[in-house]
Structure formats: structure tokens, C-alpha cells
Write a protein that holds these residues in place. Structure first.
Motif, PDB file in Angstrom:
ATOM      1  N   GLN A  20       1.915   3.163  -6.878  1.00 19.95           N
ATOM      2  CA  GLN A  20       1.361   2.273  -5.858  1.00 19.95           C
ATOM      3  C   GLN A  20       0.674   1.122  -6.590  1.00 19.95           C
ATOM      4  N   SER A  33       0.819  -1.206   0.000  1.00 10.89           N
ATOM      5  CA  SER A  33       0.000   0.000   0.000  1.00 10.89           C
ATOM      6  C   SER A  33       0.861   1.268   0.000  1.00 10.89           C
ATOM      7  N   GLN A  34       2.150   1.082   0.001  1.00 10.57           N
ATOM      8  CA  GLN A  34       3.062   2.233   0.010  1.00 10.57           C
ATOM      9  C   GLN A  34       3.159   2.875  -1.374  1.00 10.57           C
ATOM     10  N   THR A  70      -3.831  -5.940  -4.797  1.00 12.45           N
ATOM     11  CA  THR A  70      -2.902  -6.700  -3.968  1.00 12.45           C
ATOM     12  C   THR A  70      -2.020  -7.564  -4.871  1.00 12.45           C
TER      13      THR A  70
END
Lengths: 158, 158
Positions: free
Chosen positions: A66, A23-24, A70
Motif C-alpha cells: 500500500q 489506499s488499496q 498520497t
DNA sequence: TTAAAGAGGACTAAAATGGTCCCCAATAAA
DNA sequence: TTTATTGGGGACCATTTTAGTCCTCTTTAA
């Protein structure tokens, strides 16, 4: 050689780094540093990944890239497609009209089967699978190779 | 685009013609005619196939090329390998020493899984499958696509 | 002996690829 | 409101790869 392009290879390495902190937000230059790839090249790769919605971008200071999803949901197929376009082994699988052999080619339709198989193979492996470093099987592979099966049934109706 | 080279494509078309009469000997020029590919190019392809033992050659008048094995035993993988060398998506799968990213690449070993899957896909389809013209399923494919499965099991020991 | 085949490899033109660069747009912070 | 930082888009060029051609040599059936 049936190779993927270097850029696709870079993409997977870069995304592999990003997958460590899904998520960075990463600046292109930072990624270039940690991946050991030239800055402009990393930018080029990331731009293509944005277009294909594999990553999201934010402009301005503190901006960067980003993962859009996922690592588990990001397939290798989608990454390769982002950089190289549709995954198909032969030209005519994408556009038949350019094929000069068309009339004498008796092999056409069957390519599609192979294309689908390969696409399935690349779809089935995700960034999460790729990003995993060691702790794995004795042969050095995390995913047990024996568990990858490919079983076309042949000519059943003939 | 993850393509095979044109020469591999030609090879499959040429071998497709030969598969119609698996024990017959064909002159390169005749094959060029029936495949609609230039003579010198067909020769080039056939020479590579001889080296890889996919076809056998006979010199002299009445000479020519003949399948080395039945179409059922001739895999697409062997044909592609004959023209393009080892089937591997990335350079480092063949020779790690040339990889400059090696130190920062955390993705290496996992390529092998994909390579094997793709190799399996190409190994599983034979010249006999490719050479079959129509009479096939309603969607135009002889081999039912639904019967091609690919099921990696993920991270079972984690 | 001759002619019809393939073997091997050099060579060239064209296409694809990789890498760099430049200028524009967005935006956070001073 | 200005400035600095970040990405967006695309042009551009060098290099590599690919495809295709050609030439000369070897083999062998007739």
C-alpha cells in the motif's frame, strides 16, 4: 546516457498503478500482472520500496502493499533513491575518500551545485504527476514544459 | 545511483585543465599528466569530445587538443552527451519501440518533463562554472545554491 | 624523411545490473 | 491449531556495461 536503472523505472510504473487506488492494498503478484513485469522482479522492487518507506507492507493472506503516502507526497526523487541509493552524479559527491584524482581535481565542489539542481528536479515531480494519463497539453505533456525553469545566477560576487 | 560514467567525469576534469588556457593546444599526454589519469584513457575521452565538437584537434608534431568554444559556452550537458549519448533517464525517452511495458505503462509521457528539467540543469552550468577553484561562498560553493530554482506548476488546467 | 602527434577501432578484465530462486516469518481463515 | 497465503531477506548467476589498454594507420611540422 545518464540513465536510471530498469528497477527504478519499474518502481515508477508499479507505483503508478498503485496510485490509481492510493489506499488499496495490492498483492505483488497482481501488480506484476497489471504492470507486465515478472513476479520476482516486482517483489524485489517492492521490498526496496518498503525499506525506504515509500510503501507499507502487510503479511499474511489478504496482505500486500500500500502506498505509504498520497501520490502527491511521493516524490520521484524518493523512489529513485529507494532503488539506487543517494542521488549524486559523481562518486566523490558521496564519499570523497575514494577519489584518486582528488589532488589534481579542481572541479570538485562545483558538482554539488549540479547534484542539488537535479535532486530538486526529481523532488519537484511527484507520483501524482507521473500517474496522470493523457488529458493534457497539445504537445502531449500534462505539465507545461515552459513552466519548468532553471536559473542559476553566475559568479555574482566576482 | 543515477551516476554519470567515469569517462564523463574525466572529461570534465580534463576540460577543466584546458579551461585555464582556453586558446592553448594541449597534447593528450600532457593532460594525462596534469589530471592524474592514464594516457590511453585520456586519449579515449578526447577522441569522443572531438566527435562531439567540444574540442578541436590538430595532428602532427605540436598538435594536440584545444577547446572548440570558450569555457563559458561549453555546457556540462554537451560534455556528458559527448561521452554517453543523449541525456535521457529512460530508454523509452529515446526509442519507444524497444519498450515491452509500453501497453501497460501509464507513465510514459511524463518522463519527458523530468528529462527536460535535468537537461536544463546540465545545460545551465558551464565549464567555466566548474573550473573555478575556491574563492567562493562560505559554504564552499561558488554558485549560490539558493539561486537555483526549479518550479514546475502543476495541473493548472485541471 | 622522420618523429610527434591524433584517429579509429579491437579487445579484455572487471564491475554493475537484472532476474530468479529458496527458505523463513507473519497472519488470516478454516 | 493447522494451513494456505502473503511478504522478508538474501544468495546466486548470467548478461550487459564500463573502463582501460593496445595496435595500426594518418597527418604534418621540422
Amino acid at each position: 546516457m545518464l540513465r536510471i536503472s530498469k528497477l527504478s523505472d519499474y518502481a515508477i510504473i508499479i507505483l503508478g498503478h498503485m496510485a490509481k487506488a492510493p489506499s488499496q492494498t495490492f498483492a505483488a503478484n497482481d501488480l506484476a500482472g497489471s504492470a507486465g513485469i515478472g513476479g520476482p522482479t516486482v517483489s524485489k522492487v517492492l521490498k526496496a520500496l518498503v525499506k525506504a518507506h515509500v510503501v507499507r507492507s502487510t503479511r499474511g493472506p489478504k496482505g500486500g502493499y500500500q502506498l505509504a503516502q498520497t501520490p502527491e507526497k511521493t516524490s520521484i526523487a524518493s523512489i529513485i533513491a529507494a532503488l539506487e541509493g543517494p542521488i549524486a552524479l559523481t562518486e566523490c559527491s558521496i564519499d570523497l575518500s575514494h577519489c584518486e584524482q582528488a589532488s589534481s581535481c579542481n572541479v570538485r565542489g562545483n558538482w554539488s551545485v549540479i547534484n542539488r539542481a537535479i535532486h530538486a528536479a526529481l523532488e519537484a515531480v511527484t507520483l501524482a504527476d507521473m500517474a496522470i494519463t493523457p488529458p493534457m497539453g497539445s504537445d502531449g505533456f500534462h505539465i507545461p514544459v515552459k513552466d519548468i525553469t532553471f536559473q542559476p545566477r553566475r559568479n555574482p560576487e566576482q
